[in-house]
Motif scaffolding. Sequence first.
Motif, PDB file in Angstrom:
ATOM      1  N   LYS A 103       0.831  -1.197   0.000  1.00  0.00           N
ATOM      2  CA  LYS A 103       0.000   0.000   0.000  1.00  0.00           C
ATOM      3  C   LYS A 103       0.875   1.259   0.000  1.00  0.00           C
ATOM      4  O   LYS A 103       1.828   1.370   0.776  1.00  0.00           O
ATOM      5  N   VAL A 104       0.503   2.203  -0.871  1.00  0.00           N
ATOM      6  CA  VAL A 104       1.306   3.406  -1.085  1.00  0.00           C
ATOM      7  C   VAL A 104       0.489   4.656  -0.772  1.00  0.00           C
ATOM      8  O   VAL A 104      -0.650   4.793  -1.231  1.00  0.00           O
ATOM      9  N   ALA A 105       1.077   5.568  -0.004  1.00  0.00           N
ATOM     10  CA  ALA A 105       0.502   6.892   0.229  1.00  0.00           C
ATOM     11  C   ALA A 105       1.293   7.894  -0.600  1.00  0.00           C
ATOM     12  O   ALA A 105       2.523   7.904  -0.560  1.00  0.00           O
ATOM     13  N   LEU A 106       0.595   8.713  -1.351  1.00  0.00           N
ATOM     14  CA  LEU A 106       1.241   9.731  -2.182  1.00  0.00           C
ATOM     15  C   LEU A 106       0.972  11.108  -1.578  1.00  0.00           C
ATOM     16  O   LEU A 106      -0.177  11.506  -1.408  1.00  0.00           O
ATOM     17  N   LEU A 107       2.042  11.834  -1.271  1.00  0.00           N
ATOM     18  CA  LEU A 107       1.918  13.190  -0.722  1.00  0.00           C
ATOM     19  C   LEU A 107       2.229  14.180  -1.836  1.00  0.00           C
ATOM     20  O   LEU A 107       3.363  14.300  -2.279  1.00  0.00           O
ATOM     21  N   GLY A 108       1.203  14.849  -2.319  1.00  0.00           N
ATOM     22  CA  GLY A 108       1.359  15.798  -3.413  1.00  0.00           C
ATOM     23  C   GLY A 108       0.848  15.223  -4.719  1.00  0.00           C
ATOM     24  O   GLY A 108       1.081  14.061  -5.020  1.00  0.00           O
ATOM     25  N   CYS A 109       0.153  16.071  -5.472  1.00  0.00           N
ATOM     26  CA  CYS A 109      -0.371  15.606  -6.762  1.00  0.00           C
ATOM     27  C   CYS A 109      -0.306  16.737  -7.782  1.00  0.00           C
ATOM     28  O   CYS A 109      -1.295  17.046  -8.456  1.00  0.00           O
ATOM     29  N   GLY A 110       0.881  17.334  -7.874  1.00  0.00           N
ATOM     30  CA  GLY A 110       1.108  18.346  -8.895  1.00  0.00           C
ATOM     31  C   GLY A 110       1.524  17.677 -10.194  1.00  0.00           C
ATOM     32  O   GLY A 110       1.064  16.577 -10.523  1.00  0.00           O
ATOM     33  N   VAL A 119       2.847  10.175 -11.486  1.00  0.00           N
ATOM     34  CA  VAL A 119       3.026   8.975 -10.662  1.00  0.00           C
ATOM     35  C   VAL A 119       1.723   8.171 -10.617  1.00  0.00           C
ATOM     36  O   VAL A 119       1.721   6.948 -10.779  1.00  0.00           O
ATOM     37  N   VAL A 120       0.613   8.874 -10.411  1.00  0.00           N
ATOM     38  CA  VAL A 120      -0.694   8.204 -10.387  1.00  0.00           C
ATOM     39  C   VAL A 120      -0.968   7.527 -11.729  1.00  0.00           C
ATOM     40  O   VAL A 120      -1.430   6.374 -11.784  1.00  0.00           O
ATOM     41  N   ARG A 178      -9.282  16.733 -10.508  1.00  0.00           N
ATOM     42  CA  ARG A 178     -10.325  15.901 -11.101  1.00  0.00           C
ATOM     43  C   ARG A 178      -9.750  14.783 -11.979  1.00  0.00           C
ATOM     44  O   ARG A 178     -10.482  13.903 -12.405  1.00  0.00           O
ATOM     45  N   GLU A 179      -8.442  14.854 -12.240  1.00  0.00           N
ATOM     46  CA  GLU A 179      -7.816  13.830 -13.081  1.00  0.00           C
ATOM     47  C   GLU A 179      -7.520  12.540 -12.319  1.00  0.00           C
ATOM     48  O   GLU A 179      -7.121  11.543 -12.919  1.00  0.00           O
ATOM     49  N   VAL A 180      -7.696  12.559 -10.994  1.00  0.00           N
ATOM     50  CA  VAL A 180      -7.451  11.353 -10.195  1.00  0.00           C
ATOM     51  C   VAL A 180      -8.744  10.971  -9.462  1.00  0.00           C
ATOM     52  O   VAL A 180      -9.610  11.830  -9.233  1.00  0.00           O
ATOM     53  N   PRO A 181      -8.901   9.704  -9.087  1.00  0.00           N
ATOM     54  CA  PRO A 181     -10.127   9.269  -8.406  1.00  0.00           C
ATOM     55  C   PRO A 181     -10.372  10.054  -7.120  1.00  0.00           C
ATOM     56  O   PRO A 181      -9.496  10.144  -6.245  1.00  0.00           O
ATOM     57  N   ALA A 182     -11.563  10.608  -7.001  1.00  0.00           N
ATOM     58  CA  ALA A 182     -11.889  11.464  -5.860  1.00  0.00           C
ATOM     59  C   ALA A 182     -11.802  10.714  -4.535  1.00  0.00           C
ATOM     60  O   ALA A 182     -11.445  11.301  -3.504  1.00  0.00           O
ATOM     61  N   GLU A 183     -12.113   9.406  -4.547  1.00  0.00           N
ATOM     62  CA  GLU A 183     -12.109   8.645  -3.293  1.00  0.00           C
ATOM     63  C   GLU A 183     -10.710   8.476  -2.706  1.00  0.00           C
ATOM     64  O   GLU A 183     -10.545   8.120  -1.537  1.00  0.00           O
ATOM     65  N   LEU A 184      -9.677   8.743  -3.512  1.00  0.00           N
ATOM     66  CA  LEU A 184      -8.304   8.619  -3.021  1.00  0.00           C
ATOM     67  C   LEU A 184      -7.799   9.910  -2.387  1.00  0.00           C
ATOM     68  O   LEU A 184      -6.796   9.897  -1.670  1.00  0.00           O
ATOM     69  N   VAL A 215       5.294   8.110  -0.537  1.00  0.00           N
ATOM     70  CA  VAL A 215       5.968   8.776  -1.651  1.00  0.00           C
ATOM     71  C   VAL A 215       5.693  10.270  -1.532  1.00  0.00           C
ATOM     72  O   VAL A 215       4.534  10.696  -1.516  1.00  0.00           O
ATOM     73  N   GLU A 216       6.746  11.073  -1.443  1.00  0.00           N
ATOM     74  CA  GLU A 216       6.584  12.514  -1.235  1.00  0.00           C
ATOM     75  C   GLU A 216       7.092  13.287  -2.444  1.00  0.00           C
ATOM     76  O   GLU A 216       8.263  13.185  -2.823  1.00  0.00           O
ATOM     77  N   VAL A 217       6.188  14.078  -3.056  1.00  0.00           N
ATOM     78  CA  VAL A 217       6.558  14.927  -4.186  1.00  0.00           C
ATOM     79  C   VAL A 217       6.020  16.345  -3.968  1.00  0.00           C
ATOM     80  O   VAL A 217       5.662  17.040  -4.903  1.00  0.00           O
ATOM     81  N   VAL A 218       5.971  16.752  -2.706  1.00  0.00           N
ATOM     82  CA  VAL A 218       5.472  18.079  -2.347  1.00  0.00           C
ATOM     83  C   VAL A 218       6.567  19.122  -2.506  1.00  0.00           C
ATOM     84  O   VAL A 218       6.366  20.209  -3.039  1.00  0.00           O
ATOM     85  N   GLY A 219       7.775  18.807  -2.017  1.00  0.00           N
ATOM     86  CA  GLY A 219       8.889  19.746  -2.062  1.00  0.00           C
ATOM     87  C   GLY A 219       8.945  20.613  -0.820  1.00  0.00           C
ATOM     88  O   GLY A 219       8.031  20.627   0.006  1.00  0.00           O
ATOM     89  N   GLY A 220      10.047  21.366  -0.683  1.00  0.00           N
ATOM     90  CA  GLY A 220      10.217  22.242   0.466  1.00  0.00           C
ATOM     91  C   GLY A 220      10.672  21.491   1.705  1.00  0.00           C
ATOM     92  O   GLY A 220      10.663  20.258   1.748  1.00  0.00           O
TER      93      GLY A 220
END
Length: 432
Positions: free
Chosen positions: A8-15, A21-22, A54-60, A77-82
């Motif tokens: 199971k993977v948690a993704l932080l950031g969806c820019g 990645v998604v 809206r390009e990714v499943p809302a339930e996630l 997985v972190e792609v937020v930056g800073g």
Amino acid sequence: MPGRKPIKVALLGCGTVGTEVVRLLTDQAADLTARVGAPVELAGIAVRKPNKHREVPAELLTTDVDALVESDVDVVVEVVGGIEPARTWLLKALKAGKSVVTANKALLAEHSGELFEAADAAGADLYFEAAVAGAIPLLRPLRESLAGDRITRVMGIVNGTTNFILSGMDSTGAGYAETLEEATRLGYAEADPTADVDGFDAASKAAILASLAFHSRVTAADVHREGIAGVSAADIAAAKGLGRTVKLLAICERVTDNGTDSISVRVHPAMIPRSHPLAGVNGAFNAVFVEADAAGEMMFYGKGAGGAPTASAVLGDLVAVARNKVVSGRGPRESAYAALPVRPMGHASTKYHISLDVADKPGVLSQVAAVFAEHDVSIAAVRQEGRVDDASLVIVTHAATDAALRSTVDKIGGLPVVREVVSVMRVEGEES
């Protein structure tokens, strides 16, 4: 694999990167399952404004990062930056035994030691291939493939924005300001390009490269940094006239003095010969030249930024840590045993190209040359062009320390026959 518990993977950031990645996780789900040995399942995506994705499943989607990190995920997985709050999130994940994949160069350049310590204490993995040079497989070769060798030098172009600008100046003859404007219009430069053009981005990457190459902790604060705003069209033209081009380079060197090793780490513009492998790296591409005792010279080249290239590196790391989860294994840990000190910039040695605006009268060259001799800076070549009342004097030195060169230039600038020190630029990639 039938019956195998999913990773199971948690993704932080969806820019830009997170969205890719998604997409890759979705499009390549079957292949990733086969490569890992278990399904890779995206458990949640932390974002600030769910309605903008809206390009990714809302339930996630979730805005509760802490809850997602603390859930029963295996990898974060972190792609937020800073630096913050990413540092806090990743430390929490690592301390809970969750493996971490990050593309966060700024965080690693400041706090990699703290992150590695947390990973070691919990038996978790920390992977970060995407933090330097995008899709180019560079960090893993330094961290693993060359672990049995002695790396002596890493020199490269690690920022696509500045390389695009300098390449444009070289090909068109335009100045810095107008080329930056064009880079911004085309999307190669941010609205605020400070991190790129002032060298901050490259300095963070240089710290990571030096840490891995020389088995020592190096932070961004240890890196001497200069940007490209001072590079003029005249500098580019002068380089062309000498069969060179100008690049913003990240340079990490192992230096041995009287049997004692230390590290020199710096980021600055430099002239390099057009015959050097890095000279042909144009546009927004990155390339890193590595020298090692046994392996010799190697160059890594490719797309250094962008959503898809960076996501490719993130997915490579994700597959590695997921495989480790499946077999209850561990990836490489921090290697900082050497603890080599970082040399002050004043001790760094290279060649220099100095352009002077001088009075056009007898004895000018002898006065200038005397100052170089006084500071033990050897002159390799001189070119002088006269005009009506003044002249241009260009001097190329043999290798000299930064401190000696600065003292030389300071004194030359005070000579009555010198109207202006027009530019001083380092020359790299040539034999001393």
